[in-house]
Design a protein around this motif. Structure first.
Motif: not given
Length: 640
Positions: A499, A526-530, A535, A539-540, A542, A554, A556
């Motif tokens: 994270s 890394t998993v992120r939450t928008s 999303v 754009e999910k 990168t 990354v 998202t």
């Protein structure tokens, strides 16, 4: 969620992704909105006017008093639902989505560093929804089944057992999903509203003078002449508007237009007709001769079918709040407000159709206990309202921030709007708070408990992240060292989940320490939450390359999406990464949390609670949909 704050509600389970499919017409969406969005508020006539006339013996003994109570109900519906929610709140969409957590995310977007009080409002709103969620099925089903007493007075002792049986059945079928029953939600609820309207219209024709209640001065007059019981009266009046939050919760599944059309073309007129009809019936018969105007004003031949239809309507209302709880919980997990829980998808095509066994079991136990303890909808009405009115205040507070910072309203307009509805919502909350010791403590205790869990989880995560960051080696430093002195490499791809975008994953460090090898490709994932609900696929993902050995990826997800790492990584092929899951190993760190030396009682119990929650959290492999055969877990011990 409010009966529905919140959260996502039944719309996700009810074929409500229609809104995103152009092939579905506006009439179908409107019919779906009638069944899903308004199933909740549509059951309020069963008990709202009855409670208003029973607030105090003799308080509604004259025609003027009855008209005053009716006027309060009419204008509560008009101002709170039609004006506040339909005209204003539904306009505050977060990329088309609604609900307390969506509104919180929308408000946070306007700040570079969001203030803590906005997050606190989101936590409070979500917690209050949970407090309401255990009461809605109980009071809705119980109030409908009580109609059996009029059909067969000897059945009185069976009301509670029948209610318990229906509730067990409602929760038992959740695991199968609601797609099949969803198809009849709209038509049944439409028939229900038409029946409400027709039955009310018949009574109005018998006593047209009841329409005098349209005069708001009669309502104000009642409050001023009965000032001593004004709070009790407002608490009963509030029962007519519970369910208003569903307008906002289900916004993303239907869109604003079908919801507005459904309200003004059918729901609002039919509700008004029924309340006026109940008022006319009581005025004709005398309040002392009427126990339950909703059922007693029906013809004798229609009473049994009406009780059956009412029971079906309350089941739909209960279904809405149950699945709404699933959606709200899923959002809270995605926003790191709650630990991971098992989420089962009940449809291969609709991502919103989910089932959460842990939440389902807890809700069922809570609802069954309430029915068994309180025993009647009249007694339960005292427990109803605090959570719903509290969520309305939270929604208003966040909406004011959005009006000011997103919509760029003039400060005077924001203040004027805020003051008007602060008086209305504040009055409702104070009225319901007055019932705290008559049963209102139930949702208050549940909400307080959930808020405590959420806040302890977020605080614990923050402390754990800070400690982990202090102990970790900077990723760039490690990558540079390994490029100078390359260890032995083996074929395949290794994906290390973390994270922290800055530090080297603990699993990577331990892998090097014990195995002393690297894969040909090493991905730091890394998993992120928008702050957006969803999303777009393009754009999910990168990808950044450190060198030929290491890549930074990354992913998202939106806070309403179910995180599926393999599917997201498959999108990376468009970016040039040849991803083959059969030659990929996922390395996860399994932390064993231990208590360290503490100072102060607060940190002691909060950390113990965080550790207990972490141990009971759903497995990361299952939560992220990673194939179990491709996972390597490396254990570490962390003292917090």
């Amino acid at each position: 969620m409010t009966r529905a704050d919140h959260a996502g509600s039944v719309a996700g389970d009810v074929a409500t992704h229609q809104a995103s499919h152009e092939k579905n017409s506006l009439p179908l969406l409107t019919l779906g909105a009638i069944g899903v969005v308004y199933g909740d508020i549509g059951t309020s006539p069963i008990y709202a006017f009855r409670q208003a006339t029973h607030v105090r013996p003799g308080a509604a003994g004259t025609d003027v008093e009855i008209l005053g109570l009716l006027s309060l109900i009419v204008w509560a519906l008009t101002l709170t639902v039609a004006v506040k929610y339909v005209f204003f709140v539904t306009r505050a969409d977060n990329n088309g989505e609604g609900g307390t957590l969506s509104l919180m995310a929308l408000a946070r977007k306007t700040f570079t560093k969001p203030p803590i009080w906005i997050t606190a409002l989101g936590v409070l709103g979500a917690a209050l929804f949970f407090g309401d969620a255990i009461i809605t099925p109980a009071i809705s089903v119980l109030s409908a089944v009580e109609g059996v007493e009029l059909v067969a007075p000897g059945m009185t002792r069976w009301v509670v057992p029948i209610t318990l049986l229906i509730i067990v059945g409602i929760f038992a079928v959740q695991r199968f999903g609601t797609a099949k029953v969803a198809n009849v939600f709209g038509p049944i609820t439409a028939v229900w509203f038409l029946t409400l309207g027709v039955s009310g219209l018949v009574q109005i024709i018998n006593y047209p003078a009841v329409l005098m209640a349209l005069n708001p001065l009669l309502g104000f007059g009642f409050l001023f002449t009965h000032f001593g019981i004004a709070f009790v009266v407002m608490g009963a009046i509030f029962l007519a508007v519970t369910g208003a939050e569903a307008l906002y919760v289900d916004l993303g599944h239907f869109g604003r237009k079908p919801i507005v059309i459904a309200w003004f073309s059918l729901v609002f007129p039919c509700l008004l007709l029924n309340y006026f009809g109940q008022g006319a019936f009581v005025l004709l018969q005398g309040v002392e001769n009427v126990e339950s105007p909703f059922f007693e004003m029906q013809p004798e031949w229609a009473l049994l079918p009406f009780v059956i239809l009412a029971t079906m309507a309350t089941i739909i209302a209960s279904q809405a709040v149950i699945t709404g709880t699933y959606s709200l919980t899923q959002q809270a997990i995605a926003l790191n407000m709650l630990p991971r829980m098992v989420v089962q998808h009940t449809s291969a095509t609709q991502s919103g159709q989910i089932y959460m066994p842990q939440i389902n079991t807890m809700l069922m136990i809570g609802v069954l206990l309430l029915v068994a303890i309180f025993g009647s909808s009249e007694a339960l009405s005292n427990a109803y309202g605090i959570a719903v009115s509290g969520v309305m205040i939270v929604t208003l507070s966040l909406l004011i921030v959005v009006m000011w910072r997103n919509w760029k309203w003039h400060p005077i307009a924001v203040i004027g709007f805020g003051l008007l509805f602060a008086v209305i919502d504040g009055g409702f909350f104070a009225a319901n708070a007055a019932k705290l010791f008559q049963g209102g403590w139930v949702p208050a205790v549940v909400a307080l408990g959930v808020a405590l869990l959420m806040w302890s989880w977020m605080a614990g995560r923050a402390r754990l992240s800070e400690k982990t960051r202090r102990d970790e080696v900077p990723l760039e430093f490690l990558v540079n060292n390994l490029s100078k002195k390359k260890p032995t490499t083996v074929p395949g791809t290794a994906i290390f989940l973390t994270s922290d975008v800055e530090g080297a994953p603990t699993a990577l460090l331990h892998s090097l320490k014990h195995y002393k090898v690297l894969h040909e490709q090493n991905v730091i994932l890394t998993v992120r939450t928008s702050t957006s609900p969803r999303v777009p696929d393009d754009e999910k993902v990168t990808i950044d390359a450190y060198n030929e050995l290491f890549f930074r990826v990354v992913v998202t997800f939106g806070f309403m999406e179910s995180p599926n790492i393999p599917k997201a990584l498959a999108l990376a092929r468009k970016l040039g990464w040849k991803f083959d899951i059969m030659s990929t190993s996922f390395f996860l760190s399994r932390r064993s949390l231990k208590l360290g030396a503490k100072s102060g009682m607060l940190r002691f119990w909060q950390d113990r609670l965080f550790i207990r929650l972490a141990r009971n959290a759903s497995d990361a492999t299952e939560y992220f949909h990673i194939p179990t055969g491709r996972v390597v877990e490396i254990g570490t011990q962390v003292i917090i």
